[in-house]
Each structure stands twice: as structure tokens, then as C-alpha cells.
Design a protein around this motif. Sequence first.
Motif, PDB file in Angstrom:
ATOM      1  N   SER A 116     -15.778 -34.080 -53.303  1.00 16.75           N
ATOM      2  CA  SER A 116     -17.145 -34.237 -53.796  1.00 16.75           C
ATOM      3  C   SER A 116     -18.081 -34.190 -52.599  1.00 16.75           C
ATOM      4  O   SER A 116     -18.019 -35.072 -51.741  1.00 16.75           O
ATOM      5  N   THR A 117     -18.927 -33.181 -52.544  1.00 15.50           N
ATOM      6  CA  THR A 117     -19.813 -33.066 -51.371  1.00 15.50           C
ATOM      7  C   THR A 117     -20.762 -34.261 -51.283  1.00 15.50           C
ATOM      8  O   THR A 117     -21.047 -34.736 -50.187  1.00 15.50           O
ATOM      9  N   SER A 118     -21.222 -34.765 -52.421  1.00 11.13           N
ATOM     10  CA  SER A 118     -22.115 -35.937 -52.423  1.00 11.13           C
ATOM     11  C   SER A 118     -21.338 -37.240 -52.282  1.00 11.13           C
ATOM     12  O   SER A 118     -21.883 -38.248 -51.822  1.00 11.13           O
ATOM     13  N   GLY A 119     -20.094 -37.223 -52.735  1.00  9.77           N
ATOM     14  CA  GLY A 119     -19.308 -38.451 -52.792  1.00  9.77           C
ATOM     15  C   GLY A 119     -19.639 -39.293 -54.009  1.00  9.77           C
ATOM     16  O   GLY A 119     -19.160 -40.419 -54.130  1.00  9.77           O
ATOM     17  N   ASN A 120     -20.432 -38.745 -54.918  1.00  5.15           N
ATOM     18  CA  ASN A 120     -20.892 -39.529 -56.069  1.00  5.15           C
ATOM     19  C   ASN A 120     -20.476 -38.952 -57.420  1.00  5.15           C
ATOM     20  O   ASN A 120     -21.043 -39.333 -58.443  1.00  5.15           O
ATOM     21  N   SER A 121     -19.512 -38.060 -57.441  1.00  5.48           N
ATOM     22  CA  SER A 121     -19.054 -37.485 -58.712  1.00  5.48           C
ATOM     23  C   SER A 121     -18.327 -38.556 -59.512  1.00  5.48           C
ATOM     24  O   SER A 121     -17.275 -39.052 -59.105  1.00  5.48           O
ATOM     25  N   LYS A 122     -18.901 -38.900 -60.651  1.00  8.48           N
ATOM     26  CA  LYS A 122     -18.349 -40.014 -61.441  1.00  8.48           C
ATOM     27  C   LYS A 122     -16.924 -39.754 -61.909  1.00  8.48           C
ATOM     28  O   LYS A 122     -16.098 -40.662 -61.935  1.00  8.48           O
ATOM     29  N   ALA A 127     -11.182 -41.069 -61.384  1.00  5.17           N
ATOM     30  CA  ALA A 127      -9.815 -40.649 -61.034  1.00  5.17           C
ATOM     31  C   ALA A 127      -9.240 -41.557 -59.949  1.00  5.17           C
ATOM     32  O   ALA A 127      -8.068 -41.929 -60.008  1.00  5.17           O
ATOM     33  N   PHE A 128     -10.060 -41.929 -58.975  1.00  6.37           N
ATOM     34  CA  PHE A 128      -9.599 -42.821 -57.909  1.00  6.37           C
ATOM     35  C   PHE A 128      -9.283 -44.209 -58.462  1.00  6.37           C
ATOM     36  O   PHE A 128      -8.297 -44.832 -58.066  1.00  6.37           O
ATOM     37  N   GLU A 129     -10.103 -44.681 -59.378  1.00  8.94           N
ATOM     38  CA  GLU A 129      -9.824 -45.984 -59.999  1.00  8.94           C
ATOM     39  C   GLU A 129      -8.490 -45.942 -60.750  1.00  8.94           C
ATOM     40  O   GLU A 129      -7.676 -46.865 -60.635  1.00  8.94           O
ATOM     41  N   MET A 136      -1.246 -45.178 -56.558  1.00  7.63           N
ATOM     42  CA  MET A 136      -1.361 -43.922 -55.800  1.00  7.63           C
ATOM     43  C   MET A 136      -2.381 -44.081 -54.672  1.00  7.63           C
ATOM     44  O   MET A 136      -3.338 -44.854 -54.778  1.00  7.63           O
ATOM     45  N   THR A 137      -2.191 -43.334 -53.608  1.00  9.19           N
ATOM     46  CA  THR A 137      -3.128 -43.294 -52.488  1.00  9.19           C
ATOM     47  C   THR A 137      -4.256 -42.327 -52.820  1.00  9.19           C
ATOM     48  O   THR A 137      -4.022 -41.281 -53.426  1.00  9.19           O
ATOM     49  N   THR A 138      -5.471 -42.658 -52.405  1.00 11.36           N
ATOM     50  CA  THR A 138      -6.618 -41.786 -52.651  1.00 11.36           C
ATOM     51  C   THR A 138      -7.170 -41.237 -51.341  1.00 11.36           C
ATOM     52  O   THR A 138      -7.346 -41.970 -50.374  1.00 11.36           O
ATOM     53  N   VAL A 139      -7.423 -39.939 -51.356  1.00 14.22           N
ATOM     54  CA  VAL A 139      -8.007 -39.240 -50.207  1.00 14.22           C
ATOM     55  C   VAL A 139      -9.281 -38.556 -50.691  1.00 14.22           C
ATOM     56  O   VAL A 139      -9.248 -37.816 -51.670  1.00 14.22           O
ATOM     57  N   ALA A 140     -10.406 -38.812 -50.029  1.00 13.51           N
ATOM     58  CA  ALA A 140     -11.680 -38.203 -50.413  1.00 13.51           C
ATOM     59  C   ALA A 140     -12.145 -37.233 -49.341  1.00 13.51           C
ATOM     60  O   ALA A 140     -12.154 -37.566 -48.156  1.00 13.51           O
ATOM     61  N   ALA A 148     -20.456 -43.002 -53.013  1.00  5.31           N
ATOM     62  CA  ALA A 148     -19.757 -44.071 -53.724  1.00  5.31           C
ATOM     63  C   ALA A 148     -18.242 -43.974 -53.575  1.00  5.31           C
ATOM     64  O   ALA A 148     -17.537 -44.974 -53.698  1.00  5.31           O
ATOM     65  N   LEU A 149     -17.727 -42.768 -53.287  1.00  5.12           N
ATOM     66  CA  LEU A 149     -16.272 -42.606 -53.112  1.00  5.12           C
ATOM     67  C   LEU A 149     -15.756 -43.333 -51.874  1.00  5.12           C
ATOM     68  O   LEU A 149     -14.574 -43.657 -51.797  1.00  5.12           O
ATOM     69  N   ALA A 150     -16.626 -43.583 -50.902  1.00  9.09           N
ATOM     70  CA  ALA A 150     -16.192 -44.244 -49.668  1.00  9.09           C
ATOM     71  C   ALA A 150     -15.504 -45.574 -49.961  1.00  9.09           C
ATOM     72  O   ALA A 150     -14.491 -45.899 -49.345  1.00  9.09           O
ATOM     73  N   ALA A 151     -16.037 -46.320 -50.919  1.00  4.31           N
ATOM     74  CA  ALA A 151     -15.462 -47.630 -51.255  1.00  4.31           C
ATOM     75  C   ALA A 151     -14.166 -47.513 -52.041  1.00  4.31           C
ATOM     76  O   ALA A 151     -13.388 -48.468 -52.102  1.00  4.31           O
ATOM     77  N   LEU A 152     -13.904 -46.348 -52.630  1.00  5.91           N
ATOM     78  CA  LEU A 152     -12.715 -46.153 -53.468  1.00  5.91           C
ATOM     79  C   LEU A 152     -11.603 -45.385 -52.757  1.00  5.91           C
ATOM     80  O   LEU A 152     -10.497 -45.288 -53.285  1.00  5.91           O
ATOM     81  N   ALA A 153     -11.922 -44.832 -51.603  1.00  2.00           N
ATOM     82  CA  ALA A 153     -10.954 -43.978 -50.898  1.00  2.00           C
ATOM     83  C   ALA A 153     -10.102 -44.794 -49.934  1.00  2.00           C
ATOM     84  O   ALA A 153     -10.623 -45.580 -49.145  1.00  2.00           O
TER      85      ALA A 153
END
Length: 192
Positions: A116-122, A127-129, A136-140, A148-153
Motif C-alpha cells: 500500500s503506497t499510502s499505508g492506509n488501505s483498509k 488482512a494484517f489483523e 502469521m507474520t506481516t510484512v508491509a 496505519a499499516l506501520a502499527a500492524l506490520a
Amino acid sequence: MSIDHYLELSGRVLVESARHPGCRRADAAVAAIAAALSAGLPLLVCGNGGSASDAMHITGELVGRFLKERRALNCICLASNTAVLTAWSNDYTFETVFARQVEAYAKPGGVVLGISTSGNSKNVMRAFEAAHTHGMTTVALTGEGGGALAALADILIDVPSRVTPQIQQVHLCLYHYICEQVEARLVADGKA
């Protein structure tokens, strides 16, 4: 803008990315993905628009081959099954379309790679949640800061730019590097 100026700007972002701590986390992604694939666990890849195309590109390289002859790797693009995408989005929400597929394919120890270029794709966030729920491990792969993906990655690879085409150009280099290194590790370890 001339082609010379455009290429100069693109080159500048690539040079900045080479020094950026976020891009250096690509090696952590390589380790996580190689460990999962060597154990036969899935790599699930998702994104929207151009990032969906990148997700398909990555899975094409890993299911097929990148540079070496080897076995197929367990890699699924969550943006490529039109029937699932349209049925689930029509009956429920587009926001959960990737999470639903993570639920279907998840294995503890596997990896979800979200682009996600913005990091905000809901839908990537959901999917990360779902990935965390299933161990599973998450890579962003994102633009600067990760949104917002920063906190979930578990592993955030952010490009030092907020300009979508420039971010996508660096993403291509990053995921080619990841594919090359994952493939080389698995072949060297006799796992591919």
C-alpha cells in the motif's frame, strides 16, 4: 517535465532508499519469507490497483521462477481471484475481502505481504489483523512512514517518498530483491 528530469527524480528516490532504514528491513522480510516457504507455509500477497499488479508480479516470480530453476513455492495473490473478490465484496464488504482469504489460507508461521503506497488501505489492514489472529507474520511495503499499516506490520519496509509513482518504482526494486534473495536461500538450502 522532461524525461531527463523525471528519471533524475526517480534516481534520487532510489539513492535515498538505499540509505533509508525502512528499506534495509528488506533483509528481515527475506528471512521471514524464506523460513515460511522452506517449511511449506504460505506467502499471501495483497494490494489494490497498481499494488495488486505488484502482488501478482511477486507471486508469479515465486510460483514460477525468478532466476533459478527450482520447485514452485507456496505463494498466493489475494487480489487475483475475481470470483472471490466480487462475490465477497458484493455480499459483504471490500474492506474484508483480503481478510476473508487470509482466513481461508492461513497457516501459523506463514507470511502476509501487504502493499500500500499510502499505508492506509483498509482491506490490507484487515488482512494484517486476520494474519495476526492466525499466527502469521506481516510484512508491509509502503510509502514514507507506513501510514496505519506501520502499527500492524511486524516488518515495515517504507520508501522515503509520498509520491505514488516513485514509491511504486522503488517497490519494484525491493520486491525483485526479496524474490532473488528468497529464491537463492531456498536453492542453497536445498529447499527449492
